[in-house]
Design a protein around this motif. Sequence first.
Motif, mmCIF file in Angstrom:
data_model
loop_
_atom_site.group_PDB
_atom_site.id
_atom_site.type_symbol
_atom_site.label_atom_id
_atom_site.label_comp_id
_atom_site.label_asym_id
_atom_site.label_seq_id
_atom_site.Cartn_x
_atom_site.Cartn_y
_atom_site.Cartn_z
ATOM 1 N N ALA A 1 0.838 -1.206 0.000
ATOM 2 C CA ALA A 1 0.000 0.000 0.000
ATOM 3 C C ALA A 1 0.872 1.255 0.000
ATOM 4 O O ALA A 1 0.626 2.208 -0.749
ATOM 5 C CB ALA A 1 -0.932 -0.008 1.212
ATOM 6 N N GLU B 1 2.467 2.340 -3.295
ATOM 7 C CA GLU B 1 1.635 3.039 -4.275
ATOM 8 C C GLU B 1 1.969 4.533 -4.315
ATOM 9 O O GLU B 1 1.635 5.227 -5.280
ATOM 10 C CB GLU B 1 0.154 2.850 -3.931
ATOM 11 N N SER C 1 -6.015 9.393 -8.082
ATOM 12 C CA SER C 1 -5.708 8.044 -8.568
ATOM 13 C C SER C 1 -4.691 7.357 -7.663
ATOM 14 O O SER C 1 -4.762 6.144 -7.429
ATOM 15 C CB SER C 1 -5.182 8.104 -10.002
ATOM 16 N N VAL C 2 -3.737 8.143 -7.140
ATOM 17 C CA VAL C 2 -2.737 7.582 -6.224
ATOM 18 C C VAL C 2 -3.399 7.206 -4.904
ATOM 19 O O VAL C 2 -3.180 6.111 -4.364
ATOM 20 C CB VAL C 2 -1.587 8.580 -5.989
ATOM 21 N N THR D 1 -6.479 6.484 -4.389
ATOM 22 C CA THR D 1 -7.315 5.314 -4.644
ATOM 23 C C THR D 1 -6.475 4.043 -4.614
ATOM 24 O O THR D 1 -6.861 3.035 -3.998
ATOM 25 C CB THR D 1 -8.008 5.438 -6.015
ATOM 26 N N GLY D 2 -5.327 4.076 -5.267
ATOM 27 C CA GLY D 2 -4.453 2.905 -5.278
ATOM 28 C C GLY D 2 -3.991 2.514 -3.893
ATOM 29 O O GLY D 2 -3.951 1.327 -3.552
ATOM 30 N N VAL D 3 -3.653 3.502 -3.069
ATOM 31 C CA VAL D 3 -3.211 3.224 -1.696
ATOM 32 C C VAL D 3 -4.337 2.570 -0.905
ATOM 33 O O VAL D 3 -4.138 1.560 -0.225
ATOM 34 C CB VAL D 3 -2.754 4.515 -0.998
ATOM 35 N N GLN E 1 -7.103 1.023 -1.953
ATOM 36 C CA GLN E 1 -7.476 -0.304 -2.457
ATOM 37 C C GLN E 1 -6.438 -1.350 -2.065
ATOM 38 O O GLN E 1 -6.788 -2.489 -1.718
ATOM 39 C CB GLN E 1 -7.662 -0.247 -3.970
ATOM 40 N N ALA E 2 -5.155 -0.968 -2.105
ATOM 41 C CA ALA E 2 -4.107 -1.912 -1.689
ATOM 42 C C ALA E 2 -4.212 -2.215 -0.198
ATOM 43 O O ALA E 2 -4.078 -3.372 0.228
ATOM 44 C CB ALA E 2 -2.735 -1.328 -2.027
#
Length: 533
Positions: free
Chosen positions: A30, A33, A158-159, A161-163, A165-166
Amino acid sequence: MSSTEANEPAPNTTHKHITQQEIEGLLWAAADELRVAMAEAQYASVIFPLMFWKYLSDTWDHNHDQFVEENKELPDVLSVEEAHEIEYRDYQSFEIPFIERGKVGETRASWSAVLATVTQPGLGARVRTALRAIETANPDKFSKLFGALDWTATLDSSVLTGVMQAMNRIPRMHEDNMSHDVLGGAYEYLLKRFSDGAGTRAGQFFTPREVVNLIVTILKPENFESVYDPTCGSGGMLIAAAGQLKARGGRGYSLHLYGQDSVPDTAGVARMNLFMHNLTQFQIEVGDTLKKPVFKQPDGSVAQFNVVVANPPYGMKWDPWKASESRAFGGVAPMATADWAFVQHMIASMKPAGGRAGVVLPHGVLFRGGSPAAIRQKALEEDLLEAVIGLPDKLFYSTTIPTCILLFRAPGTKIEKRRNGVLFVDASARSVKGKNRNTMTGADIEDTVAAYFSGGDPDGGRGRVPTRFVEFDEIKTNGFDLSIERYIEAETQEAADLGALVASYNVARAQRQRTEKHMLTVLAEAGIEGLDE
């Protein structure tokens, strides 16, 4: 429970045994990301608030599910307000409030609720609103907990979100699914990992755990005692105190923990760290300890504690006290370095009955002249300094210079054999070299602790850590200079250096032999012979 809340996607409900290594891997995935958006040194400001938010939300959701399951009949006989009162009386220890109450989008400030909106614009703003709502709803526990949250306005959606979700791949982080030992260990892992990436800047919140463990093992906090760190950073010394007591069969949770740090975000890291370790009897405050100590007695003097520990910033410039300051025994430390001012504050913070203190500082405090010399002399004349422990160099992220631990006891409380003198322990040779910093092994710490408790007995410390008890008169003859090399001969260090030379020679000799063998083979293949092997 509102219909909106009922339709929220459930948090990750995976129920499986997760190992320490697995959760650490998921957390780092996470954090990784963020690599496209910021340097590793900045990861902590984002990851810790998100991690703690998930932990709070998962815990709240789990307790809420239990409440609903065990009280299925309540909606038929109680109002919403009455059900809320029962839930927070019997099941919840904090509140995850509603945000945007009364609007179509009314929802809780929970991890799962906001995670369900990651595809919508304004994710950072919603995260900020949720975290601030939790702070406001729980002022006694979570006031200013999450720090400045500047990243919620600057981090690309977007970053973020990636963190999130991870991080959501981590199983639910409540105590029935994941022990506090695992959670606390994961938090410590991230602290260490972020410190490795931050380099010298990491010193503001992370003290190497072997140094922390060495201090708290010697100071031995007992059940229901108070422990205070005036420059608490991430809270590692407070947590270690509870862990050390627990390891001895005591009740670590019974300690009353206090800390102050000048950086609001760092204080927030400490609060989250303590909660993750299931330590709830604490008070972490923000402010300059030397200028405005938060913890005070009714008469305005500084509060006093059983155990005082610190790794203050080294050589920090400061605005010196007036000579009338009650903490300024022996004089006032110079503007150029506040090292001895921190010591003076810690001595004033020890309880008269059995108070003790341990502080990590650079070797300069042992021999500097001027006002530091006068303060040092006063501490020795009052017989407050019990021991000086020399540490290996390059242990810290914030400095490569060698450091030492100074141990103090409240006036008149030293044991008989330690009175009117100082115990010197030289552990400078006890380390293993590493890429970012050197480390002390478990055996290094055990031997150093044994040397301290042996009190200068030549058979103490397993014979591997030089120690010597030096009487006051000898120190006085040396002008109150506490340089370790004045009192402990360097023979052991020289022996260690000789051993290193022998080891280096053996490595070089083996390399030379391999090179010669290869050379002879090449020459033989070329038809050149007759060389002595």
